[in-house]
Design a protein around this motif. Structure first.
Motif, mmCIF file in Angstrom:
data_model
loop_
_atom_site.group_PDB
_atom_site.id
_atom_site.type_symbol
_atom_site.label_atom_id
_atom_site.label_comp_id
_atom_site.label_asym_id
_atom_site.label_seq_id
_atom_site.Cartn_x
_atom_site.Cartn_y
_atom_site.Cartn_z
ATOM 1 N N UNK A 144 12.221 -3.926 -3.795
ATOM 2 C CA UNK A 144 11.996 -5.317 -3.442
ATOM 3 C C UNK A 144 11.247 -5.675 -2.342
ATOM 4 N N UNK A 145 11.549 -5.289 -1.644
ATOM 5 C CA UNK A 145 10.790 -5.441 -0.576
ATOM 6 C C UNK A 145 9.246 -4.664 -0.441
ATOM 7 N N UNK A 146 8.607 -3.765 -0.797
ATOM 8 C CA UNK A 146 7.565 -3.168 -0.558
ATOM 9 C C UNK A 146 6.536 -4.436 -1.677
ATOM 10 N N UNK A 147 7.373 -4.844 -2.373
ATOM 11 C CA UNK A 147 6.814 -5.630 -3.871
ATOM 12 C C UNK A 147 6.188 -6.823 -2.597
ATOM 13 N N UNK A 148 6.990 -7.581 -2.331
ATOM 14 C CA UNK A 148 7.235 -8.704 -1.325
ATOM 15 C C UNK A 148 5.935 -8.209 -0.808
ATOM 16 N N UNK A 149 5.585 -7.174 0.315
ATOM 17 C CA UNK A 149 5.079 -6.921 1.111
ATOM 18 C C UNK A 149 3.887 -7.047 0.420
ATOM 19 N N UNK A 150 3.315 -6.359 -0.923
ATOM 20 C CA UNK A 150 2.238 -6.624 -1.982
ATOM 21 C C UNK A 150 1.465 -7.914 -1.959
ATOM 22 N N UNK A 151 2.648 -8.632 -2.392
ATOM 23 C CA UNK A 151 2.681 -10.303 -3.189
ATOM 24 C C UNK A 151 1.773 -11.179 -1.294
ATOM 25 N N UNK A 152 2.794 -10.585 -0.036
ATOM 26 C CA UNK A 152 1.742 -11.353 1.248
ATOM 27 C C UNK A 152 0.836 -10.143 1.414
ATOM 28 N N UNK A 153 0.234 -9.491 0.711
ATOM 29 C CA UNK A 153 -1.220 -9.292 0.907
ATOM 30 C C UNK A 153 -1.790 -9.689 0.838
ATOM 31 N N UNK A 189 9.920 -12.163 8.823
ATOM 32 C CA UNK A 189 9.064 -12.567 7.377
ATOM 33 C C UNK A 189 10.826 -13.341 7.052
ATOM 34 N N UNK A 190 11.975 -13.461 7.316
ATOM 35 C CA UNK A 190 12.839 -13.793 6.312
ATOM 36 C C UNK A 190 12.995 -12.639 4.749
ATOM 37 N N UNK A 191 12.542 -11.590 4.845
ATOM 38 C CA UNK A 191 13.130 -10.593 4.194
ATOM 39 C C UNK A 191 14.157 -9.733 4.704
ATOM 40 N N UNK A 192 15.202 -10.195 3.374
ATOM 41 C CA UNK A 192 16.755 -9.498 3.901
ATOM 42 C C UNK A 192 16.883 -8.519 3.613
ATOM 43 N N UNK A 193 16.177 -8.353 2.453
ATOM 44 C CA UNK A 193 16.868 -6.844 1.127
ATOM 45 C C UNK A 193 16.721 -5.314 2.465
ATOM 46 N N UNK A 194 15.507 -4.897 2.637
ATOM 47 C CA UNK A 194 15.666 -3.834 3.027
ATOM 48 C C UNK A 194 16.840 -3.488 3.977
ATOM 49 N N UNK A 195 17.115 -5.397 4.962
ATOM 50 C CA UNK A 195 18.400 -4.914 6.094
ATOM 51 C C UNK A 195 19.817 -4.604 5.729
ATOM 52 N N UNK A 196 19.820 -5.207 4.448
ATOM 53 C CA UNK A 196 20.924 -5.301 4.110
ATOM 54 C C UNK A 196 21.410 -3.901 2.342
ATOM 55 N N UNK A 197 20.584 -3.508 2.277
ATOM 56 C CA UNK A 197 20.292 -2.108 0.943
ATOM 57 C C UNK A 197 20.545 -1.788 2.653
ATOM 58 N N UNK A 198 20.022 -1.260 3.539
ATOM 59 C CA UNK A 198 19.982 0.412 4.615
ATOM 60 C C UNK A 198 21.830 -0.245 4.936
ATOM 61 N N UNK A 199 22.250 -0.924 5.023
ATOM 62 C CA UNK A 199 23.687 -1.937 5.674
ATOM 63 C C UNK A 199 24.913 -0.793 5.324
ATOM 64 N N UNK A 200 25.071 -1.902 3.770
ATOM 65 C CA UNK A 200 25.635 -1.191 2.886
ATOM 66 C C UNK A 200 25.151 0.210 2.347
ATOM 67 N N UNK A 201 24.455 0.880 2.322
ATOM 68 C CA UNK A 201 24.093 2.356 2.595
ATOM 69 C C UNK A 201 25.137 2.934 3.770
ATOM 70 N N UNK A 202 25.445 2.731 4.855
ATOM 71 C CA UNK A 202 26.080 3.370 6.256
ATOM 72 C C UNK A 202 27.272 3.028 6.316
ATOM 73 N N UNK A 203 27.514 1.609 6.021
ATOM 74 C CA UNK A 203 28.881 1.455 5.016
ATOM 75 C C UNK A 203 29.475 2.215 4.784
ATOM 76 N N UNK A 204 29.117 1.761 3.532
ATOM 77 C CA UNK A 204 29.461 3.043 1.975
ATOM 78 C C UNK A 204 29.831 3.816 2.493
ATOM 79 N N UNK A 205 28.979 4.867 3.284
ATOM 80 C CA UNK A 205 29.558 5.933 3.300
ATOM 81 C C UNK A 205 30.419 6.332 4.256
ATOM 82 N N UNK A 206 30.772 5.617 4.718
ATOM 83 C CA UNK A 206 31.812 5.142 6.328
ATOM 84 C C UNK A 206 32.835 4.824 5.273
ATOM 85 N N UNK A 207 33.168 4.609 4.091
ATOM 86 C CA UNK A 207 34.671 4.005 3.761
ATOM 87 C C UNK A 207 34.948 5.251 2.360
ATOM 88 N N UNK A 208 36.498 4.856 3.246
ATOM 89 C CA UNK A 208 37.134 6.229 2.062
ATOM 90 C C UNK A 208 37.661 5.596 0.920
#
Length: 222
Positions: free
Chosen positions: A211-220, A170-189
């Motif tokens: 943001x992703x669920x809001x977009x999903x609701x609109x899509x629905x 769907x080209x919804x980038x937000x969840x992937x970016x948010x989760x990636x930042x979580x993993x990267x951020x927790x790994x950084x010192x």
């Protein structure tokens, strides 16, 4: 510094709880799995709020009891993000998400992680809480290190995979970016005198989910 960060995070989470509750009510969407966001956001608001209020409550049994609730909420609330992820997967029109086996797997994984977290960690953690004062906040933390954060890792990878799928689909980038930042951020010192940085990355993740669920609701509705 940490007192300000924890207080701000608690306030932001409460605002998100109200915002999402209003959103679901307005769209009459109370019966879909995105509602579990409210449970998770409330648990995070409580977690950050109790830490911020530690000095005001003072060391003792009251703060210890209130702090133990933080661990129980973590065990029960965090795995429900599996169901939120499943909701996103369904609304992104991914074909395999429509199969009953995917639905059952999401529930089994959620319940299994709740039980695992309680048995492997929470029951031991709440029995070994000790007061720690650092960076301007007083909080009770567990003296027991029972296991790696297996539950959090599984939930994170589930959301990362779904984020990648909906990015492609769907080209919804937000969840992937948010989760990636979580993993990267927790790994950084990062050389900053604070224990609140991980909590900031959690906020970024929750915002990306909203943001992703809001977009999903609109899509629905289309």
């Amino acid at each position: 510094m940490d007192l300000v960060i924890y207080s701000a995070l608690a306030l932001i989470y409460l605002i998100l709880v109200i915002r999402i509750a209003t959103q679901l009510s307005g769209k009459r969407q109370w019966l879909n799995y995105s509602i579990f966001q409210i449970f998770v956001l409330f648990s995070l608001a409580y977690d950050n709020g109790i830490i911020a209020a530690g000095h005001f409550i003072g060391e003792g049994e009251l703060l210890k009891t209130l702090s133990s609730v933080r661990f129980w909420l973590h065990a029960f609330a965090t795995p429900t993000l599996i169901l939120v992820g499943y909701y996103i997967l369904r609304r992104s029109q991914v074909q395999f998400s429509k199969h009953i086996i995917t639905h059952i797997t999401a529930w089994l994984l959620t319940v299994g992680l709740i039980i695992y977290q309680m048995v492997s960690s929470t029951l031991h953690e709440v029995k070994s809480l000790i007061p720690i004062e650092e960076y301007g906040v007083l909080r009770y933390t567990s003296e027991s290190h029972t296991s790696p954060p297996f539950m959090v890792i599984i939930v994170g990878f589930w959301l990362l995979i779904i984020g990648l799928i909906v990015l492609v689909k769907q080209k919804w980038v937000w969840l992937f970016v948010g989760t990636t930042l979580l993993f990267v951020g927790q790994g950084l010192q990062i050389p900053i005198a604070s224990t609140a940085l991980t909590n900031v990355y959690e906020l970024i993740l929750m915002l990306s989910i909203w943001i992703t669920t809001s977009r999903a609701m609109l899509s629905q509705r289309r």
